[in-house]
Design a protein around this motif. Structure first.
Motif, mmCIF file in Angstrom:
data_model
loop_
_atom_site.group_PDB
_atom_site.id
_atom_site.type_symbol
_atom_site.label_atom_id
_atom_site.label_comp_id
_atom_site.label_asym_id
_atom_site.label_seq_id
_atom_site.Cartn_x
_atom_site.Cartn_y
_atom_site.Cartn_z
ATOM 1 N N PRO A 123 0.834 -1.214 0.000
ATOM 2 C CA PRO A 123 0.000 0.000 0.000
ATOM 3 C C PRO A 123 0.862 1.254 0.000
ATOM 4 N N SER A 124 0.290 2.339 -0.454
ATOM 5 C CA SER A 124 1.002 3.613 -0.425
ATOM 6 C C SER A 124 1.256 4.031 1.015
ATOM 7 N N PRO A 125 2.444 4.560 1.322
ATOM 8 C CA PRO A 125 2.696 5.050 2.682
ATOM 9 C C PRO A 125 1.772 6.183 3.080
ATOM 10 N N LEU A 126 1.150 6.838 2.099
ATOM 11 C CA LEU A 126 0.208 7.909 2.425
ATOM 12 C C LEU A 126 -1.047 7.362 3.100
ATOM 13 N N VAL A 169 5.912 7.088 -4.814
ATOM 14 C CA VAL A 169 5.183 6.476 -5.924
ATOM 15 C C VAL A 169 5.383 4.965 -6.022
ATOM 16 N N ALA A 170 6.501 4.445 -5.484
ATOM 17 C CA ALA A 170 6.819 3.031 -5.730
ATOM 18 C C ALA A 170 7.833 2.564 -4.699
ATOM 19 N N TRP A 171 8.195 1.278 -4.799
ATOM 20 C CA TRP A 171 9.299 0.764 -3.993
ATOM 21 C C TRP A 171 10.289 0.051 -4.907
ATOM 22 N N ALA A 172 11.550 0.089 -4.500
ATOM 23 C CA ALA A 172 12.614 -0.526 -5.278
ATOM 24 C C ALA A 172 12.929 -1.918 -4.733
ATOM 25 N N ASP A 181 9.310 -10.830 -16.799
ATOM 26 C CA ASP A 181 8.931 -12.234 -16.623
ATOM 27 C C ASP A 181 8.957 -12.583 -15.134
ATOM 28 N N PRO A 182 7.778 -12.696 -14.498
ATOM 29 C CA PRO A 182 6.466 -12.438 -15.088
ATOM 30 C C PRO A 182 6.139 -10.947 -15.052
ATOM 31 N N PRO A 183 5.263 -10.492 -15.947
ATOM 32 C CA PRO A 183 4.830 -9.093 -15.872
ATOM 33 C C PRO A 183 3.900 -8.899 -14.674
ATOM 34 N N ARG A 184 4.095 -7.817 -13.945
ATOM 35 C CA ARG A 184 3.252 -7.525 -12.778
ATOM 36 C C ARG A 184 2.703 -6.114 -12.931
ATOM 37 N N PRO A 185 1.429 -5.894 -12.608
ATOM 38 C CA PRO A 185 0.867 -4.544 -12.728
ATOM 39 C C PRO A 185 1.666 -3.544 -11.900
ATOM 40 N N PHE A 216 3.040 1.572 -5.808
ATOM 41 C CA PHE A 216 2.219 1.175 -4.674
ATOM 42 C C PHE A 216 0.795 0.882 -5.141
ATOM 43 N N ASP A 217 0.153 -0.051 -4.460
ATOM 44 C CA ASP A 217 -1.235 -0.404 -4.778
ATOM 45 C C ASP A 217 -2.156 0.694 -4.255
#
Length: 725
Positions: A325-328, A344-347, A552-556, A575-576
């Motif tokens: 989830p988003s930290p927000l 916006v994302a995680w590495a 591989d595999p593709p993930r949303p 983030f979801d």
């Protein structure tokens, strides 16, 4: 002839004394007791707990306590919000509680405490906290031993199967029952000394075995051996040789040996041979990952100082397999998007990726269901928590995806597909660029810097969804739109005007090079071809292993992210953030709206030169998505004159009066009586005429006859015009 004398008794050889079977058994048992006693004493002293493991356990204990503290404050904040909500519902029902203001204050205080607790970092453990871990382990083991008793084979067997840093946790004392468990306890014990050859019974009891030596390792499973590292130094060097990073007699200089952490991740720090660079190894990450038998998502390479010093991180599991989830969601507080960026994302290593809204235009591309919309939503939602950002949204579809930004009053501009209005908006931004540059000149600045953001009107963030809607060949006004976008993308960032382009068709005809070259932050999610990937990430990216068509595999939400602020290009997953099922975007925008309202930056709270330009050019307003806040521009409802507001109130009152009368026609007098208050027949007639409903007409009223009055349709049309429909 003399015969040889018979040997006397004294001359006969003594027979060798052979220990009886019972004596041999007792000697072996004494030896086993010695090993068991030494092993038990060593275990009770917690000698198997290494310093780094004790440090890690202390850190985990601190993190657990911090998590419990956050959870406790979450419950307190939720309880305060629940009491406040209940009181507000009572107030709406007419039973206003006396402590409503107190509940508001308490809810705000608990929310503030929660934000503070969440933002408080967990510091490394102190030496005292590490020592407490050791003392706790000693007490725990002593209690286990006392509880296990003597002769308990079941307790012993359980203990043998438990390990800490590869050493058995002994749950038995001397005299433990025989069997496989007793073998594990009583086998020769190694406390780290050299292993001299035994010469006496005492030496035999104390003789250690160095289990770290290959030749001394027992056949089969080694119960007290530490887990193997995920990558040995030899394997590392062989992999680097395979990809040409180590050649000939070159040698690696290992600064931190491969070490497997509790979570299964392994880190190693080393210097590459002279002439090689970390940047080159980063470009070969796909080849390197294959050489060590992993996917590139499981490998992370960072420069740790000099050009050759490498920090290598490896994991055994895909870090992007599960959503986050988003930290927000946990901490919806005001942010500084210019300085700190938007989450916006995680590495790969789990760290949050933040994209600053400051000097870089941003491109997000990907095929259908690639997750580009969620990635863009993280950016857009996050930007709303900085009230200095004026968010302007140009949708590429007629659905409700962006409606929440209008409903919350946050979108300074929002409209659905309309190329003519987009041209007008771009003209407004170009004019505002010129005005901003003049203001910067007066302030003695060559470009926008943090202290003057508010002085020049904040930051402009234009989000164009589905860019292809406007820039594909043969689209209306395509050339004009592209020309103006190229101009803004190339020179407006320094004045605080930034673009976000979202596209499902990242081809050169939709996102041409002269435009793409000025988008330095790029996020390429799954696409169909390497050419499409290169259109987003830049020419030649796929040849360097950065190919968004080969996930591989593709993930949303998973994509290659070019982050100029970190100076790297690597994989990141957004983030979801869900609206349709969980309503998270609406919830977050509600939080952001309160922040912006307090700063006077909701749509309609401030003089917006961009929307004023659009109003002058088109006669319609798209502030907060137009009059119905749905992306359909209309009359300037946010700037009605007092007279227009009275006219709309009169129309609404007249329509309600007709509904009360149960008919679609009515006389002015009877409508004024139903409206009540200070409304008179004369005043109502004038307001309806000024509103555009016209004068009275002949209407038929059952039981009354043919009289002068108004029809519902005429008044409804006038109200609709005033509201901007």
């Amino acid at each position: 002839m003399a015969t040889e004398a018979e040997p006397t008794v004294e001359q006969q050889p003594e027979k060798e004394q052979v220990p009886s079977r019972g004596e041999r058994f007792k000697a072996a048992l004494r030896e086993q007791y010695g090993h068991a006693a030494a092993r038990t004493k060593d275990w009770l002293a917690v000698n198997d707990l290494e310093d780094d493991e004790a440090q890690q356990l202390a850190a985990q204990r601190k993190e657990r306590k911090h998590g419990e503290k956050v959870a406790h404050q979450h419950r307190r904040a939720a309880e305060a919000r629940g009491h406040l909500t209940h009181a507000e519902r009572q107030a709406e029902a007419g039973d206003k509680p006396a402590n409503l203001s107190h509940l508001h204050g308490r809810a705000a205080a608990e929310e503030s405490k929660l934000a503070v607790v969440q933002a408080t970092p967990v510091l490394p453990p102190t030496p005292r906290e590490v020592a407490n871990v050791r003392h706790g382990k000693k007490a725990q083991r002593a209690a286990i031993l006392a509880g296990g008793g003597l002769g308990s084979l079941s307790v012993l067997s359980t203990a043998i199967e438990q390990t800490a840093n590869g050493q058995p946790l002994l749950l038995a004392a001397l005299g433990t029952a025989a069997g496989y468990g007793w073998y594990l306890v009583s086998r020769p014990f190694d406390a780290g000394q050299p292993a001299p050859a035994p010469t006496t019974e005492t030496q035999t009891l104390a003789a250690p075995i160095d289990l770290t030596k290959t030749e001394a390792a027992p056949v089969g499973r080694v119960f007290d051996a530490p887990p193997p590292p995920a990558l040995t130094v030899r394997q590392l060097e062989e992999a680097l040789r395979k990809i040409g990073m180590v050649k000939g007699d070159d040698q690696l200089q290992i600064l931190a040996v491969p070490q497997r952490e509790k979570d299964g991740n392994t880190t190693v720090v080393f210097d590459l041979p002279a002439g090689q660079k970390v940047a080159t190894l980063q470009q070969k990450i796909e080849e390197f990952a294959g050489a060590i038998g992993r996917d590139s998502t499981m490998v992370d390479i960072e420069k740790a100082g000099s050009a050759v010093r490498t920090s290598l991180w490896i994991t055994d599991e895909d870090p992007f397999e599960n959503t986050r989830p988003s930290p927000l969601i946990k901490a919806p507080t005001q942010i500084d998007a210019f300085k700190d960026g938007v989450p916006v994302a995680w590495a790969k290593r789990g760290n949050t990726v933040r994209l600053p809204i400051s000097i870089s235009n941003i491109a997000v591309g990907g095929g259908t269901r690639s997750g580009k919309g969620v990635g863009a939503s993280n950016l857009a939602v996050g930007s709303t928590f900085d009230p200095r950002i004026n968010l302007r949204i140009v949708a590429g579809k007629n659905n409700a995806e962006w409606n929440p930004y209008a409903a919350a009053g946050i979108a300074s501009t929002y409209f659905k597909p309309d190329p003519d209005r987009l041209v007008a908006l771009l003209d407004a931004l170009i004019a505002d660029k010129d005005r901003r540059e003049r203001d910067l000149d007066k302030l003695g600045k060559s470009k926008l810097v943090a202290p003057v953001i508010e002085q020049i009107g904040g930051l402009e963030l234009l989000v164009i969804d589905e860019l292809a809607t406007y820039t594909r060949p043969n689209k209306p006004r395509r050339d004009e739109i592209l020309e103006k976008l190229v101009l803004l993308a190339s020179v407006a960032a320094g004045a605080g005007i930034l673009l976000v382009a979202i596209t499902q068709y990242p081809g050169a005809d939709v996102f041409p090079t002269e435009l793409a070259i000025n988008f330095t932050t790029k996020w390429a999610m799954r696409v169909d071809t390497a050419q499409q990937s290169n259109a987003i990430l830049g020419a030649g990216s796929s040849g360097q292993g950065r190919d968004a068509s080969k996930f591989d595999p593709p993930r949303p939400g998973l994509g290659w992210l070019v982050n100029p602020f970190a100076g790297v290009t690597d994989k990141a997953r957004s983030f979801d953030l869900d609206e349709d099922e969980r309503g998270e975007i609406t919830m977050l925008l509600g939080k952001a709206a309160k922040i912006r309202e307090g700063a006077g930056r909701l749509a309609g709270q401030w003089e917006d030169p961009i929307e004023q330009h659009l109003l002058n050019a088109t006669g319609l307003s798209s502030a907060a998505g137009g009059p119905k806040r749905d992306g359909q521009p209309g009359r300037n409802v946010l700037h009605h004159t007092p007279e227009q507001r009275m006219q709309m109130d009169a129309c609404r009152g007249a329509l309600k009066a007709m509904s009360d009368l149960g008919r679609d026609v009515a006389r002015v007098r009877e409508m004024a009586e139903i409206i009540g208050g200070s409304m008179t027949e004369t005043r109502l007639g004038k307001l309806l005429r000024d509103a555009g409903a016209g004068g009275t007409v002949k209407v038929d009223i059952e039981g009354v006859g043919r009289v002068n009055g108004y029809q519902r349709a005429d008044i409804a049309d006038a109200l609709s015009l005033l509201e901007g429909d």
